[in-house]
Design an enzyme around this catalytic site. Structure first.
Site, mmCIF file in Angstrom:
data_model
loop_
_atom_site.group_PDB
_atom_site.id
_atom_site.type_symbol
_atom_site.label_atom_id
_atom_site.label_comp_id
_atom_site.label_asym_id
_atom_site.label_seq_id
_atom_site.Cartn_x
_atom_site.Cartn_y
_atom_site.Cartn_z
ATOM 1 N N THR A 123 -109.210 114.116 27.330
ATOM 2 C CA THR A 123 -108.961 114.870 28.550
ATOM 3 C C THR A 123 -109.765 114.304 29.707
ATOM 4 O O THR A 123 -109.363 114.426 30.868
ATOM 5 C CB THR A 123 -109.315 116.361 28.338
ATOM 6 O OG1 THR A 123 -108.649 116.829 27.168
ATOM 7 C CG2 THR A 123 -108.881 117.211 29.509
ATOM 8 N N TYR A 174 -111.341 110.757 14.840
ATOM 9 C CA TYR A 174 -110.198 111.402 15.500
ATOM 10 C C TYR A 174 -108.907 110.733 15.039
ATOM 11 O O TYR A 174 -108.657 109.572 15.344
ATOM 12 C CB TYR A 174 -110.361 111.286 17.014
ATOM 13 C CG TYR A 174 -109.487 112.192 17.841
ATOM 14 C CD1 TYR A 174 -108.547 113.051 17.288
ATOM 15 C CD2 TYR A 174 -109.615 112.189 19.227
ATOM 16 C CE1 TYR A 174 -107.770 113.873 18.069
ATOM 17 C CE2 TYR A 174 -108.843 113.016 20.033
ATOM 18 C CZ TYR A 174 -107.922 113.853 19.443
ATOM 19 O OH TYR A 174 -107.144 114.659 20.235
ATOM 20 N N LYS A 207 -111.285 115.116 13.100
ATOM 21 C CA LYS A 207 -110.443 115.855 14.043
ATOM 22 C C LYS A 207 -109.002 115.365 13.925
ATOM 23 O O LYS A 207 -108.748 114.157 13.922
ATOM 24 C CB LYS A 207 -110.969 115.640 15.466
ATOM 25 C CG LYS A 207 -110.207 116.387 16.544
ATOM 26 C CD LYS A 207 -110.847 116.140 17.894
ATOM 27 C CE LYS A 207 -110.103 116.879 18.989
ATOM 28 N NZ LYS A 207 -110.668 116.611 20.330
#
Length: 310
Positions: free
Chosen positions: A56, A143, A168
């Site tokens: 983000t 991730y 994640k």
């Protein structure tokens, strides 16, 4: 603060995990004052951790010097109140350089985005993540997203590395994720952390929690901390009526809106953050700004769900 001087991340990560957008000025340069204001406001709103310069936060768009400054500002703004994790990625050599920059900036850990060449197979992934873990004292959260998929056996093997502390998922394959959770649990790593990293993770968190994934990213927290808190509190209390209201009135139509254009998982969040009063600037190329009518629709959805909750 070096990672070994603080309690382990497994005991410190909880609550709303904040993934700030990175502020740029009118000329597109990194804006430290806008970034600090965004950070401090959301820390005051109850962020449980800050993940700086991650997806983000447009990690791939940041120059190395900007990245280190961005992480350092997050550490300063947090002032030890909650953990700060920084993004890293690309190939092994560059990932190590970013990890060392995050160490210099005082981060507590790293969120490791997929490497540049994830088609190297599971053996290559094992080597990449093991070498990165050996090169830093920081704790690592791996991730899985986009083109990268781990096998349960690979995650279980990596979970045996002391400073690889979490995993994640951003792919949304619950069958695979449950097998990963089971493999790590069977291997005896009880303190290993699991995160839901799907875009708009609130939409899927009830399902993820059911398979043993208690933590999730909240991009909504960037622009609507009240709504993010309301969802998190309802989840903790098992308030199914509030969860259904937020899902039906906001989450489902927001996810459908987000899917209208590539990159909206970042650019629409950043535009909404600006609309909420934070001067964080525009996204950098190759991302593009959302259509004005799409932002208007998002703001209308926020008004609608706040009215429904009231």
């Amino acid at each position: 603060m070096p990672a070994h001087a603080a309690p382990p991340l497994s005991s410190r990560l909880s609550g709303l995990l904040f993934f700030p957008v990175t502020a740029f000025d009118a000329d597109g340069a990194f804006d430290p004052s806008g970034y600090r204001a965004h950070l401090e406001a959301r820390i005051d709103d109850g962020a449980g951790a800050v993940f700086a310069a991650c997806g983000t936060g447009e990690f791939p768009a940041l120059a190395p010097a900007e990245y280190e400054r961005c992480v350092g500002l997050a550490v300063e703004a947090v002032a030890g109140r909650v953990p700060v994790l920084a993004g890293t990625g690309y190939g092994t050599t560059l990932a190590v350089e970013y990890a060392r920059a995050a160490e210099r900036a005082g981060a507590d850990g790293l969120l490791v985005l997929p490497p540049y060449n994830a088609e190297s197979g599971q053996d290559g992934l094992l080597r990449h993540y093991t070498l990165l873990a050996q090169a830093t004292e920081l704790d690592l959260v791996l991730y899985q997203r986009d083109h990268l998929a781990f096998t349960p056996a690979t995650v279980a093997e990596l979970a045996a590395v002391p400073n690889i502390v979490g995993f994640k998922d951003g792919r949304g394959d619950l069958d695979l994720m449950l097998r990963i959770v089971s493999a790590v649990r069977t291997a005896g790593r009880e303190d290993f952390l699991f995160f839901n990293g799907m875009p708009t993770a609130e939409m899927t968190q009830q399902a993820y929690r059911a398979i043993g994934v208690p933590l999730y990213s909240s991009a909504i927290f960037c622009f609507a901390p009240d709504l993010a808190r309301a969802f998190h509190q309802a989840l903790e209390k098992g308030d199914s009526a509030t969860l259904a209201t937020i899902t039906d009135v906001f989450l489902r139509p927001y996810v459908e809106l987000r899917r209208l254009r590539p990159g909206y998982a970042v650019s629409l969040v950043k535009a909404a953050t600006r609309a909420a009063g934070h001067p964080v600037g525009s996204v950098r190329a190759p991302l593009t700004e959302p259509e004005p009518e799409h932002l208007r629709t998002l703001l209308e959805l926020l008004d609608r769900v706040r009215g429904a909750l009231a």
